[in-house]
Design a protein around this motif. Sequence first.
Motif, PDB file in Angstrom:
ATOM      1  N   ARG A  43       0.831  -1.204   0.000  1.00  0.00           N
ATOM      2  CA  ARG A  43       0.000   0.000   0.000  1.00  0.00           C
ATOM      3  C   ARG A  43       0.869   1.258   0.000  1.00  0.00           C
ATOM      4  O   ARG A  43       2.073   1.210   0.222  1.00  0.00           O
ATOM      5  N   LEU A  44       0.248   2.383  -0.200  1.00  0.00           N
ATOM      6  CA  LEU A  44       0.898   3.683  -0.224  1.00  0.00           C
ATOM      7  C   LEU A  44       0.610   4.422   1.073  1.00  0.00           C
ATOM      8  O   LEU A  44      -0.526   4.421   1.552  1.00  0.00           O
ATOM      9  N   ALA A  45       1.626   5.059   1.652  1.00  0.00           N
ATOM     10  CA  ALA A  45       1.445   5.932   2.808  1.00  0.00           C
ATOM     11  C   ALA A  45       1.831   7.345   2.388  1.00  0.00           C
ATOM     12  O   ALA A  45       2.849   7.547   1.729  1.00  0.00           O
ATOM     13  N   LEU A  46       1.007   8.297   2.737  1.00  0.00           N
ATOM     14  CA  LEU A  46       1.251   9.705   2.437  1.00  0.00           C
ATOM     15  C   LEU A  46       1.378  10.440   3.757  1.00  0.00           C
ATOM     16  O   LEU A  46       0.438  10.446   4.556  1.00  0.00           O
ATOM     17  N   ALA A  47       2.536  11.054   4.004  1.00  0.00           N
ATOM     18  CA  ALA A  47       2.791  11.719   5.282  1.00  0.00           C
ATOM     19  C   ALA A  47       3.021  13.212   5.066  1.00  0.00           C
ATOM     20  O   ALA A  47       3.672  13.621   4.102  1.00  0.00           O
ATOM     21  N   VAL A  48       2.541  14.012   5.997  1.00  0.00           N
ATOM     22  CA  VAL A  48       2.648  15.468   5.900  1.00  0.00           C
ATOM     23  C   VAL A  48       4.070  15.957   6.172  1.00  0.00           C
ATOM     24  O   VAL A  48       4.435  17.040   5.735  1.00  0.00           O
ATOM     25  N   SER A  49       4.900  15.161   6.856  1.00  0.00           N
ATOM     26  CA  SER A  49       6.259  15.587   7.193  1.00  0.00           C
ATOM     27  C   SER A  49       7.142  14.370   7.432  1.00  0.00           C
ATOM     28  O   SER A  49       6.643  13.246   7.573  1.00  0.00           O
ATOM     29  N   VAL A  50       8.435  14.618   7.516  1.00  0.00           N
ATOM     30  CA  VAL A  50       9.381  13.546   7.831  1.00  0.00           C
ATOM     31  C   VAL A  50       9.055  12.970   9.207  1.00  0.00           C
ATOM     32  O   VAL A  50       9.072  11.748   9.403  1.00  0.00           O
ATOM     33  N   ALA A  51       8.750  13.834  10.153  1.00  0.00           N
ATOM     34  CA  ALA A  51       8.410  13.372  11.509  1.00  0.00           C
ATOM     35  C   ALA A  51       7.176  12.486  11.496  1.00  0.00           C
ATOM     36  O   ALA A  51       7.100  11.498  12.230  1.00  0.00           O
ATOM     37  N   ALA A  52       6.206  12.826  10.664  1.00  0.00           N
ATOM     38  CA  ALA A  52       4.989  12.017  10.570  1.00  0.00           C
ATOM     39  C   ALA A  52       5.251  10.693   9.852  1.00  0.00           C
ATOM     40  O   ALA A  52       4.573   9.706  10.108  1.00  0.00           O
ATOM     41  N   ALA A  53       6.227  10.660   8.971  1.00  0.00           N
ATOM     42  CA  ALA A  53       6.540   9.433   8.233  1.00  0.00           C
ATOM     43  C   ALA A  53       7.382   8.461   9.048  1.00  0.00           C
ATOM     44  O   ALA A  53       7.280   7.246   8.865  1.00  0.00           O
ATOM     45  N   ARG A  54       8.203   8.981   9.926  1.00  0.00           N
ATOM     46  CA  ARG A  54       9.186   8.156  10.647  1.00  0.00           C
ATOM     47  C   ARG A  54       8.593   6.905  11.306  1.00  0.00           C
ATOM     48  O   ARG A  54       9.118   5.807  11.122  1.00  0.00           O
ATOM     49  N   PRO A  55       7.502   6.993  12.064  1.00  0.00           N
ATOM     50  CA  PRO A  55       6.973   5.781  12.719  1.00  0.00           C
ATOM     51  C   PRO A  55       6.457   4.721  11.740  1.00  0.00           C
ATOM     52  O   PRO A  55       6.286   3.565  12.116  1.00  0.00           O
ATOM     53  N   ALA A  62       4.502  -0.129   0.395  1.00  0.00           N
ATOM     54  CA  ALA A  62       5.225  -0.131  -0.877  1.00  0.00           C
ATOM     55  C   ALA A  62       6.002   1.171  -1.034  1.00  0.00           C
ATOM     56  O   ALA A  62       7.149   1.179  -1.479  1.00  0.00           O
ATOM     57  N   THR A  63       5.376   2.275  -0.650  1.00  0.00           N
ATOM     58  CA  THR A  63       5.988   3.604  -0.734  1.00  0.00           C
ATOM     59  C   THR A  63       5.480   4.447   0.418  1.00  0.00           C
ATOM     60  O   THR A  63       4.298   4.382   0.769  1.00  0.00           O
ATOM     61  N   ILE A  64       6.380   5.242   0.987  1.00  0.00           N
ATOM     62  CA  ILE A  64       5.982   6.262   1.954  1.00  0.00           C
ATOM     63  C   ILE A  64       6.358   7.598   1.328  1.00  0.00           C
ATOM     64  O   ILE A  64       7.540   7.915   1.177  1.00  0.00           O
ATOM     65  N   HIS A  65       5.361   8.334   0.915  1.00  0.00           N
ATOM     66  CA  HIS A  65       5.579   9.634   0.269  1.00  0.00           C
ATOM     67  C   HIS A  65       5.497  10.724   1.331  1.00  0.00           C
ATOM     68  O   HIS A  65       4.572  10.735   2.141  1.00  0.00           O
ATOM     69  N   ILE A  66       6.465  11.641   1.315  1.00  0.00           N
ATOM     70  CA  ILE A  66       6.484  12.755   2.260  1.00  0.00           C
ATOM     71  C   ILE A  66       6.217  14.039   1.483  1.00  0.00           C
ATOM     72  O   ILE A  66       6.871  14.306   0.459  1.00  0.00           O
ATOM     73  N   ALA A  67       5.274  14.830   1.947  1.00  0.00           N
ATOM     74  CA  ALA A  67       4.911  16.075   1.282  1.00  0.00           C
ATOM     75  C   ALA A  67       6.107  17.015   1.182  1.00  0.00           C
ATOM     76  O   ALA A  67       6.947  17.066   2.089  1.00  0.00           O
ATOM     77  N   ASP A  68       6.202  17.755   0.082  1.00  0.00           N
ATOM     78  CA  ASP A  68       7.284  18.718  -0.106  1.00  0.00           C
ATOM     79  C   ASP A  68       7.232  19.845   0.919  1.00  0.00           C
ATOM     80  O   ASP A  68       8.257  20.386   1.307  1.00  0.00           O
ATOM     81  N   HIS A  69       6.027  20.197   1.320  1.00  0.00           N
ATOM     82  CA  HIS A  69       5.806  21.212   2.358  1.00  0.00           C
ATOM     83  C   HIS A  69       4.766  20.646   3.307  1.00  0.00           C
ATOM     84  O   HIS A  69       3.809  20.006   2.867  1.00  0.00           O
ATOM     85  N   PRO A  70       4.903  20.872   4.615  1.00  0.00           N
ATOM     86  CA  PRO A  70       3.984  20.252   5.576  1.00  0.00           C
ATOM     87  C   PRO A  70       2.630  20.961   5.661  1.00  0.00           C
ATOM     88  O   PRO A  70       2.286  21.602   6.653  1.00  0.00           O
ATOM     89  N   ASP A  71       1.863  20.855   4.585  1.00  0.00           N
ATOM     90  CA  ASP A  71       0.517  21.434   4.586  1.00  0.00           C
ATOM     91  C   ASP A  71      -0.424  20.564   3.758  1.00  0.00           C
ATOM     92  O   ASP A  71       0.024  19.681   3.027  1.00  0.00           O
ATOM     93  N   GLU A  72      -1.675  20.832   3.875  1.00  0.00           N
ATOM     94  CA  GLU A  72      -2.710  20.028   3.207  1.00  0.00           C
ATOM     95  C   GLU A  72      -2.584  20.068   1.689  1.00  0.00           C
ATOM     96  O   GLU A  72      -2.788  19.068   1.007  1.00  0.00           O
ATOM     97  N   VAL A  73      -2.246  21.213   1.142  1.00  0.00           N
ATOM     98  CA  VAL A  73      -2.148  21.355  -0.320  1.00  0.00           C
ATOM     99  C   VAL A  73      -1.083  20.421  -0.880  1.00  0.00           C
ATOM    100  O   VAL A  73      -1.318  19.749  -1.883  1.00  0.00           O
TER     101      VAL A  73
END
Length: 75
Positions: A43-55, A62-73
Amino acid sequence: LPVYETRPTTPPPAPDFDAVLIQSPRAARRVAETLPADAARGRLALAVSVAAARPLGALPFATIHIADHPDEVHL
């Protein structure tokens, strides 16, 4: 002035899904504690920040995508 409060819950078994959206490190820790590895596999995980992705690193997404900027957009 509190705007909202979050409380951990025990989720039902994970239904079929394509992706999980993570908006905080606390939410990611809860997902890491409760989502079975088999449910995360492929599955895909989408995280708002590196800190949110870490756990999520312990789960076999399959992939953990981290947003370029920590916001909803950008999420």
